[in-house]
Structure formats: structure tokens, C-alpha cells
Design a protein around this motif. Structure first.
Motif, PDB file in Angstrom:
ATOM      1  N   CYS A 128     -15.294  -2.225  -5.079  1.00  0.00           N
ATOM      2  CA  CYS A 128     -14.548  -1.236  -4.297  1.00  0.00           C
ATOM      3  C   CYS A 128     -13.577  -1.876  -3.317  1.00  0.00           C
ATOM      4  O   CYS A 128     -13.904  -2.852  -2.626  1.00  0.00           O
ATOM      5  CB  CYS A 128     -15.529  -0.334  -3.539  1.00  0.00           C
ATOM      6  SG  CYS A 128     -14.715   0.966  -2.590  1.00  0.00           S
ATOM      7  N   ASP A 129     -12.387  -1.315  -3.196  1.00  0.00           N
ATOM      8  CA  ASP A 129     -11.373  -1.817  -2.271  1.00  0.00           C
ATOM      9  C   ASP A 129     -11.714  -1.505  -0.820  1.00  0.00           C
ATOM     10  O   ASP A 129     -11.066  -2.034   0.090  1.00  0.00           O
ATOM     11  CB  ASP A 129     -10.009  -1.205  -2.611  1.00  0.00           C
ATOM     12  CG  ASP A 129      -9.485  -1.669  -3.958  1.00  0.00           C
ATOM     13  OD1 ASP A 129      -9.668  -2.856  -4.279  1.00  0.00           O
ATOM     14  OD2 ASP A 129      -8.906  -0.847  -4.692  1.00  0.00           O
ATOM     15  N   TYR A 170     -12.086   7.975   1.143  1.00  0.00           N
ATOM     16  CA  TYR A 170     -11.405   6.836   1.776  1.00  0.00           C
ATOM     17  C   TYR A 170      -9.969   6.718   1.270  1.00  0.00           C
ATOM     18  O   TYR A 170      -9.050   6.409   2.038  1.00  0.00           O
ATOM     19  CB  TYR A 170     -12.143   5.534   1.463  1.00  0.00           C
ATOM     20  CG  TYR A 170     -13.300   5.197   2.371  1.00  0.00           C
ATOM     21  CD1 TYR A 170     -13.154   5.187   3.762  1.00  0.00           C
ATOM     22  CD2 TYR A 170     -14.536   4.852   1.843  1.00  0.00           C
ATOM     23  CE1 TYR A 170     -14.198   4.860   4.595  1.00  0.00           C
ATOM     24  CE2 TYR A 170     -15.599   4.522   2.675  1.00  0.00           C
ATOM     25  CZ  TYR A 170     -15.425   4.531   4.044  1.00  0.00           C
ATOM     26  OH  TYR A 170     -16.471   4.201   4.871  1.00  0.00           O
ATOM     27  N   ASP A 171      -9.771   6.922  -0.038  1.00  0.00           N
ATOM     28  CA  ASP A 171      -8.421   6.860  -0.613  1.00  0.00           C
ATOM     29  C   ASP A 171      -7.463   7.777   0.124  1.00  0.00           C
ATOM     30  O   ASP A 171      -6.286   7.442   0.312  1.00  0.00           O
ATOM     31  CB  ASP A 171      -8.454   7.249  -2.094  1.00  0.00           C
ATOM     32  CG  ASP A 171      -8.891   6.111  -3.000  1.00  0.00           C
ATOM     33  OD1 ASP A 171      -8.725   4.941  -2.610  1.00  0.00           O
ATOM     34  OD2 ASP A 171      -9.391   6.402  -4.097  1.00  0.00           O
ATOM     35  N   LYS A 204      -6.155   1.114   5.084  1.00  0.00           N
ATOM     36  CA  LYS A 204      -7.189   0.084   5.243  1.00  0.00           C
ATOM     37  C   LYS A 204      -7.637  -0.483   3.894  1.00  0.00           C
ATOM     38  O   LYS A 204      -8.495  -1.368   3.850  1.00  0.00           O
ATOM     39  CB  LYS A 204      -8.398   0.659   5.975  1.00  0.00           C
ATOM     40  CG  LYS A 204      -8.089   1.151   7.383  1.00  0.00           C
ATOM     41  CD  LYS A 204      -9.313   1.800   8.013  1.00  0.00           C
ATOM     42  CE  LYS A 204      -8.987   2.378   9.382  1.00  0.00           C
ATOM     43  NZ  LYS A 204     -10.152   3.081   9.965  1.00  0.00           N
ATOM     44  N   LYS A 205      -7.076   0.022   2.841  1.00  0.00           N
ATOM     45  CA  LYS A 205      -7.458  -0.427   1.502  1.00  0.00           C
ATOM     46  C   LYS A 205      -7.005  -1.865   1.282  1.00  0.00           C
ATOM     47  O   LYS A 205      -5.881  -2.236   1.620  1.00  0.00           O
ATOM     48  CB  LYS A 205      -6.798   0.485   0.463  1.00  0.00           C
ATOM     49  CG  LYS A 205      -7.137   0.170  -0.979  1.00  0.00           C
ATOM     50  CD  LYS A 205      -6.488   1.191  -1.904  1.00  0.00           C
ATOM     51  CE  LYS A 205      -6.821   0.925  -3.351  1.00  0.00           C
ATOM     52  NZ  LYS A 205      -6.209   1.951  -4.248  1.00  0.00           N
ATOM     53  N   ALA A 206      -7.903  -2.663   0.709  1.00  0.00           N
ATOM     54  CA  ALA A 206      -7.536  -4.043   0.405  1.00  0.00           C
ATOM     55  C   ALA A 206      -6.387  -4.060  -0.600  1.00  0.00           C
ATOM     56  O   ALA A 206      -6.452  -3.405  -1.643  1.00  0.00           O
ATOM     57  CB  ALA A 206      -8.752  -4.784  -0.168  1.00  0.00           C
ATOM     58  N   LEU A 207      -5.331  -4.785  -0.277  1.00  0.00           N
ATOM     59  CA  LEU A 207      -4.174  -4.838  -1.166  1.00  0.00           C
ATOM     60  C   LEU A 207      -4.503  -5.647  -2.419  1.00  0.00           C
ATOM     61  O   LEU A 207      -5.255  -6.624  -2.354  1.00  0.00           O
ATOM     62  CB  LEU A 207      -2.977  -5.463  -0.448  1.00  0.00           C
ATOM     63  CG  LEU A 207      -2.414  -4.664   0.729  1.00  0.00           C
ATOM     64  CD1 LEU A 207      -1.287  -5.451   1.397  1.00  0.00           C
ATOM     65  CD2 LEU A 207      -1.906  -3.303   0.277  1.00  0.00           C
ATOM     66  N   GLY A 256       0.837  -1.190   0.000  1.00  0.00           N
ATOM     67  CA  GLY A 256       0.000   0.000   0.000  1.00  0.00           C
ATOM     68  C   GLY A 256       0.872   1.239   0.000  1.00  0.00           C
ATOM     69  O   GLY A 256       2.064   1.177   0.296  1.00  0.00           O
ATOM     70  N   TRP A 257       0.287   2.365  -0.337  1.00  0.00           N
ATOM     71  CA  TRP A 257       1.046   3.621  -0.338  1.00  0.00           C
ATOM     72  C   TRP A 257       0.095   4.774  -0.055  1.00  0.00           C
ATOM     73  O   TRP A 257      -1.090   4.722  -0.374  1.00  0.00           O
ATOM     74  CB  TRP A 257       1.757   3.830  -1.670  1.00  0.00           C
ATOM     75  CG  TRP A 257       0.864   3.722  -2.874  1.00  0.00           C
ATOM     76  CD1 TRP A 257       0.492   2.577  -3.520  1.00  0.00           C
ATOM     77  CD2 TRP A 257       0.205   4.790  -3.556  1.00  0.00           C
ATOM     78  NE1 TRP A 257      -0.356   2.855  -4.557  1.00  0.00           N
ATOM     79  CE2 TRP A 257      -0.558   4.205  -4.612  1.00  0.00           C
ATOM     80  CE3 TRP A 257       0.164   6.165  -3.390  1.00  0.00           C
ATOM     81  CZ2 TRP A 257      -1.323   4.953  -5.479  1.00  0.00           C
ATOM     82  CZ3 TRP A 257      -0.601   6.928  -4.266  1.00  0.00           C
ATOM     83  CH2 TRP A 257      -1.339   6.322  -5.292  1.00  0.00           C
TER      84      TRP A 257
END
Length: 300
Positions: free
Chosen positions: A218-219, A40-41, A47-50, A19-20
Motif C-alpha cells: 500500500c502507498d 485515503y486516496d 501524502k501518497k508515496a510517489l 501526485g494528483w
């Protein structure tokens, strides 16, 4: 014996699945239909799904297709300059919008530079897009997003039009789409990005959208809609199904016409199989088959 695919998968999972933290808003995602996702981004990027190995391979394929198109353009004698150059860096508006934009390149046409963006896609979508209007009115939000991305590139380069090159992933055919700068639509994107920035600053979130076909991809669906199981919903964008359901909705007050269309619908859902379907992002359809027991009395 070395398992080559497994070795590659292990490499992707351990070396590239990361993630970044984003540095702001991005032209490539500004056309996304859910503003909540874009917030969210910014606020919840960790917390974003990789992405999984398959998604990472898709990203790599996209880069390979882009490089192949650039090689072909140069081999044909065209001058491609300013590849992957950030645009709008010195633009006060881009700075205000916290907008990052990096263009694939520009074509040198005499003394003029024409913004260029390259997209590869499946043959089905490729065959349907011939003009910028086909992008604007596409039922697929990610294709509409290409138009939004080009619009912001045109703003950043201060150009009235640019070229979008579409590559058929299967046979390599290319298609050139001229995208013109629509100032009214550009204003809508600017207003949207300002709303996102306001939410980021206040650490608040826009309302959720109702189109669950977007949520399914959505991630952030696990934190935005944790109670919904998207795995049991089949999302369909099949035009024949959407057109038929639209027609049925339009004539629902006319029983005779509705029944005619309903017979066609019965033929279609018989081959769909049991399950829940989200069709066209607006029709939630449940298909269930029932076994019927038929009793026949003897003639006497």
C-alpha cells in the motif's frame, strides 16, 4: 559517455513522478480489498508515496502492451471504437457514486458494441486464468480487481457481458475472457462505494484490514501503519505453501496426520531461509535455523 539508463531515470523522477488529486472513485481501483486505502486516496492523496522510476516504467509498459493489442485487433480486421471513452457519465447512479470509469474500447460486432478491457501480465498468472471464475477466486487481490473493474464497465455501458483480453508479457500470446454482469456482485460494489463516499464526506476512516499482505504493497502504509516495518516480512503467495498450511490447519486435532504433513513442511522451510514470512495473507511464519552441537562419548 552518456549514461542512458541514468538519464532516463532522472527524466522520470523530475518530469513524471507527480501526485494528483482524484476527482472521485475509480473503476480501476474499486476492487481493492481495503476500503480504508480507498478513503485515503480521496482525503490524503498528497501524502501518497510517489511512484519510483521502476513503477513508472511498469506503467509505461502496460500502456505499450495495450497499444500493441489494439493494433493487432485492427490489423485482424476488427473495428475498435470508443477508445478511452468515459462510461456512465450520464448515469445517475455513477454520478451518485462519484464514480469515474474510462474503458479501453468497444468491439463493433455487427450492430452491437462489446465492452473491451486489456490487461498485460506475467506468464505465471496468465497461464492460470482461463475463465471469469479464475479471476473471482484468485488469491491475488489485484486480479480479483480486474473482475470488479469490468463489472462496473458493464454497468456503465448497460451490457450483459464484455471481453477481457489478457496478454502474456513475455511471448505476446492473447487470451479472451468473457465477463458477465453479476448483479448481486455489482450491488456489493455499489454499497462499497457508497460507504467510501460517506467516509469522505465525514472525513472519517474505515477500520484497518487484517491482511498485511495487502498493506505491504500500500502507498499509504507509512501513515496508516507507521510502526510496522514491512521490509522485514517476505510475502508469499506460493500455492504449495498455502495448500500445505491449510491442510495442517484442518487436521491439527489429528496428531498422526499433522505429523505427516509437518515432515513435508520441514522440507519446504529448510530452503526458505531465516526470516518472517506472510504466506497467503493469513499465516505468519518465522523461520529460524539453529546450530546443534552433538557430543559423542567414546565407547568405553
Amino acid at each position: 559517455m552518456i549514461d542512458l539508463p541514468a538519464t532516463i531515470t532522472h527524466h522520470l523522477e523530475t518530469s513524471e513522478r507527480k501526485g494528483w488529486q482524484p476527482g472521485g472513485n475509480y473503476a480501476s481501483t474499486a476492487g481493492h480489498p481495503c476500503e480504508r486505502k480507498l478513503v485515503y486516496d480521496r482525503l490524503d492523496w498528497e501524502k501518497k508515496a510517489l511512484p519510483g522510476p521502476q513503477t513508472l516504467l511498469v506503467f509505461r509498459e502496460g500502456n505499450l502492451h495495450e497499444s500493441a493489442v489494439l493494433d493487432l485487433l485492427r490489423a485482424a480486421g476488427l473495428s475498435v471504437v470508443e477508445q478511452q471513452r468515459p462510461v456512465g457519465e450520464k448515469d445517475k447512479l455513477f454520478d451518485e457514486l462519484q464514480l469515474r470509469a474510462k474503458i479501453d474500447g468497444q468491439i463493433q460486432d455487427g450492430r452491437e458494441l462489446i465492452p473491451l478491457e486489456i490487461k498485460s501480465m506475467n506468464p505465471y498468472d496468465w497461464a492460470k486464468i482461463h475463465t471469469e471464475a479464475d479471476l473471482i477466486h484468485s488469491p491475488k487481490w489485484w486480479l480479483r480487481g480486474y473482475y470488479a473493474q469490468m463489472t462496473l464497465y458493464l454497468l456503465g455501458t448497460e451490457k450483459e457481458f464484455g471481453w477481457l483480453i489478457l496478454k502474456n508479457k513475455v511471448n505476446g500470446q492473447l487470451k479472451q475472457i468473457v465477463v458477465h454482469l453479476d448483479y448481486a456482485y455489482a450491488d456489493e460494489l455499489v454499497a462499497k462505494l457508497k460507504r467510501i463516499n460517506a467516509h469522505v464526506a465525514a472525513k472519517t476512516y474505515p477500520d484497518r484490514i487484517t491482511d498485511r499482505s495487502v498493506c505491504e504493497r500500500c502507498d499509504f502504509r507509512s501513515i496508516c501503519l507507521p510502526d510496522q516495518d514491512f521490509d522485514v516480512i517476505t510475502v508469499s503467495t506460493e500455492k504449495e505453501l498455502i495448500d500445505l498450511l491449510d491442510a495442517m490447519d484442518a487436521v491439527k486435532a489429528n496428531a498422526k496426520e499433522y505429523d505427516k504433513l509437518n515432515e513435508r513442511w520441514k522440507d519446504l522451510y529448510k530452503v526458505m531461509g531465516d526470516g518472517e514470512y506472510l504466506i497467503g495473507g493469513k499465516y505468519d511464519v518465522q523461520v529460524k535455523t539453529h546450530n546443534r552441537i552433538e557430543y559423542r562419548l567414546p565407547p568405553e
